[in-house]
Write a protein that holds these residues in place. Structure first.
Motif, PDB file in Angstrom:
ATOM      1  N   TYR A 121       8.910  -5.983   6.762  1.00 56.43           N
ATOM      2  CA  TYR A 121      10.228  -5.355   6.734  1.00 56.43           C
ATOM      3  C   TYR A 121      10.156  -3.860   6.418  1.00 56.43           C
ATOM      4  CZ  TYR A 121      11.648 -10.205   6.717  1.00 56.43           C
ATOM      5  OH  TYR A 121      11.809 -11.523   7.044  1.00 56.43           O
ATOM      6  N   TYR A 168      12.277  -1.632   8.760  1.00 53.20           N
ATOM      7  CA  TYR A 168      13.707  -1.602   8.452  1.00 53.20           C
ATOM      8  C   TYR A 168      13.995  -0.713   7.245  1.00 53.20           C
ATOM      9  CZ  TYR A 168      13.666  -5.759  11.433  1.00 53.20           C
ATOM     10  OH  TYR A 168      13.486  -6.616  12.466  1.00 53.20           O
ATOM     11  N   ARG A 178      23.086  -2.971   8.590  1.00 53.76           N
ATOM     12  CA  ARG A 178      22.328  -4.136   9.081  1.00 53.76           C
ATOM     13  C   ARG A 178      20.855  -4.036   8.675  1.00 53.76           C
ATOM     14  NH1 ARG A 178      21.903  -9.211  10.567  1.00 53.76           N
ATOM     15  NH2 ARG A 178      20.638  -9.543  12.381  1.00 53.76           N
ATOM     16  N   LEU A 200      18.683  -6.450   6.139  1.00 56.32           N
ATOM     17  CA  LEU A 200      17.454  -7.123   6.566  1.00 56.32           C
ATOM     18  C   LEU A 200      16.283  -6.771   5.660  1.00 56.32           C
ATOM     19  CD1 LEU A 200      17.623  -6.763  10.448  1.00 56.32           C
ATOM     20  CD2 LEU A 200      17.721  -8.882   9.134  1.00 56.32           C
TER      21      LEU A 200
END
Length: 99
Positions: A17, A20, A81, A85
């Motif tokens: 991740y 992100y 978003r 995440l």
């Protein structure tokens, strides 16, 4: 023995991740820049209207204002978003490591 800061200890738990977590602040920055520029465009629009200049420049300013608002909207939605995440993925990886 070197002490790591809190961020350096937790950064490896982002795992897949990381992308992100890096993109999210970039989209927030884009949103903020767009929202800061909007009042300047509105001021130009009002100046043109008060001066009586009803030409192609007025239409161009309205289109630019709409595009800037749309860019701020899309950037804000994407930032939210991506942040969600990254946060959820980080929490998942940290939970897996703890238990």
């Amino acid at each position: 023995m070197s002490k790591k800061s809190g961020f350096r200890k937790l950064f490896p738990y982002l795992g897949e991740y990381k992308k992100y977590a890096i993109l999210s602040p970039l989209f927030v920055t884009c949103e903020v820049v767009c929202e800061i520029l909007i009042p300047f465009l509105i001021a130009q629009l009002l100046d043109k209207c008060l001066a009586g200049e009803w030409g192609i420049n007025l239409k161009t300013l309205i289109i630019e204002l709409f595009a800037l608002c749309l860019c701020a909207l899309v950037s804000g939605v994407l930032a939210g978003r991506l942040t969600a995440l990254a946060g959820a993925g980080f929490a998942k990886n940290l939970r897996n490591k703890c238990f």
